[in-house]
Design an enzyme around this catalytic site. Sequence first.
Site, PDB file in Angstrom:
ATOM      1  N   ARG A 265       0.845  -1.196   0.000  1.00 20.97           N
ATOM      2  CA  ARG A 265       0.000   0.000   0.000  1.00 20.97           C
ATOM      3  C   ARG A 265       0.881   1.248   0.000  1.00 20.97           C
ATOM      4  NH1 ARG A 265      -4.993  -1.944   2.398  1.00 20.97           N
ATOM      5  NH2 ARG A 265      -5.211  -4.041   1.490  1.00 20.97           N
ATOM      6  N   ARG A 280      -0.175   0.098  10.931  1.00 21.81           N
ATOM      7  CA  ARG A 280      -0.341   0.566   9.553  1.00 21.81           C
ATOM      8  C   ARG A 280       1.025   0.581   8.879  1.00 21.81           C
ATOM      9  NH1 ARG A 280      -5.281   3.056   8.439  1.00 21.81           N
ATOM     10  NH2 ARG A 280      -6.566   3.493  10.257  1.00 21.81           N
ATOM     11  N   GLU A 352      -9.779  -3.193  12.846  1.00 23.35           N
ATOM     12  CA  GLU A 352     -10.233  -4.214  11.901  1.00 23.35           C
ATOM     13  C   GLU A 352      -9.094  -5.170  11.537  1.00 23.35           C
ATOM     14  OE1 GLU A 352      -9.709  -5.207   7.738  1.00 23.35           O
ATOM     15  OE2 GLU A 352      -9.946  -3.039   7.952  1.00 23.35           O
ATOM     16  N   SER A 355     -12.047  -7.977   6.808  1.00 26.77           N
ATOM     17  CA  SER A 355     -13.146  -7.275   6.157  1.00 26.77           C
ATOM     18  C   SER A 355     -13.758  -8.255   5.172  1.00 26.77           C
ATOM     19  CB  SER A 355     -12.612  -6.028   5.447  1.00 26.77           C
ATOM     20  OG  SER A 355     -13.629  -5.125   5.165  1.00 26.77           O
ATOM     21  N   ARG A 394      -2.132  -6.533  12.345  1.00 23.88           N
ATOM     22  CA  ARG A 394      -2.822  -6.132  13.567  1.00 23.88           C
ATOM     23  C   ARG A 394      -3.062  -7.313  14.496  1.00 23.88           C
ATOM     24  NH1 ARG A 394      -7.164  -1.815  10.917  1.00 23.88           N
ATOM     25  NH2 ARG A 394      -5.576  -0.303  10.286  1.00 23.88           N
TER      26      ARG A 394
END
Length: 429
Positions: A265, A280, A352, A355, A394
């Site tokens: 990302r 992140r 989260e 998802s 996470r």
Amino acid sequence: MLDIKVIRDDPQRVKTLLKYKEVDCDAAIDQILALDGKRRELIAATESAKAEQNRDSKKIPQMKKNGEDPAPVFARMNELKEAIRSYDAQLRETEAAYNTLMLGLPNLPDPDLKPGGKENNEPIRYFGEPHHFDFEPKHHVDLCTDLGLIDYERGTKLAGSGFWIYSGIGAQLEWALLNYFIDTHIADGYQFMLVPHMLEYECGLTAGQFPKFADEVYKIANPTDDRVHYMLPTAEAALVSLHRGEILTEAELPKKYIAYTPCFRREAGSYRSDERGMVRGHQFNKVEMVQFTLPEKSDEAFEELVYKAEALVKGLGFHFRTVKLAAADCSASMARTYDIEIQIPSMNGYKEVSSVSNARDYQARRGAIRFKREGSNKTEYCHTLNGSGLATSRILPALVEQNQQADGSVVVPEVLRKYLGGLEVISKK
């Protein structure tokens, strides 16, 4: 891509549902309908001109046989030829504008979703109890550093901010998590795939990430030709394109796949003080689940994927909640999304880790992914669904924080111990 018939039948409903996603597409919808009308008129005009051309061409032999002058017919055929050439040029231009607008429309949210963004997300169930300590708990960055699990400093030295290095037992723990996920999915009948980490543009287009988010990925140009690849942001982009351009049989569905990949990302997200460490980053590991289903089995497949993601988190012993996202918090290509969120104590809330989403036929239309029912020649679009199963960036912070002990050691979840040679507690050397 949306079904043009749905837009034609009730454009106001489409506009209203897209506003639930906090996207104003009114002008785009009006332009699409105008272009669609023009496109159909041009197609009809072209077909009519070609039909007249065919009829005239059949007259010529008989006219010559009868001694008639075919010059007027030839002249008319030349006029028709020029008209068809003009219609074709207009049609190409019209369809290019039409396709650009259609590809830019988000998916319609399911009607039962609340409109708006995160503020309207709805927790629908909880598992376990929030974690409480009878000592001052450490942040996962400090735990991972003290125990030698993660080398943040050298990760930054190698690649810059937003990167880290798993080290020693930390690398083994990360790999144990991935093995736990993969083994569980294989036991549940999912086909394990190892896909390329560099993809072509069509994969992003099919998944719905492109063209809108084409500038948010890492691109790689080939120095020997004009090809451009991009580093996948999630394995969904690869798995959803597995059957791009194919027509499956009803008996082949559902197709159930998993893939392990690192995910890349460009934007690592916010840099708030409570999100330091590996919550992140620009690169993280994930196992992704994807299903191709019959339309009438779509909701059932969605519930299966949610259950699987929840079961993985339960197996690790985490307290978590499942949240039904409001329309605007679902991604552009998804009609429905549930997030599984775990507690990371240092962050004073939930984050989260999975998802699970249903794209309905949106991705299948973009990628021409179809099927035929038994005894029918008619093709229909498949439904596609995906879910994280799971992302580790996470999970690992939650694992070390929730399982830490007063002496700074960390208890290894029972389901991971077989991958770590029976190790039960990670202690400082």
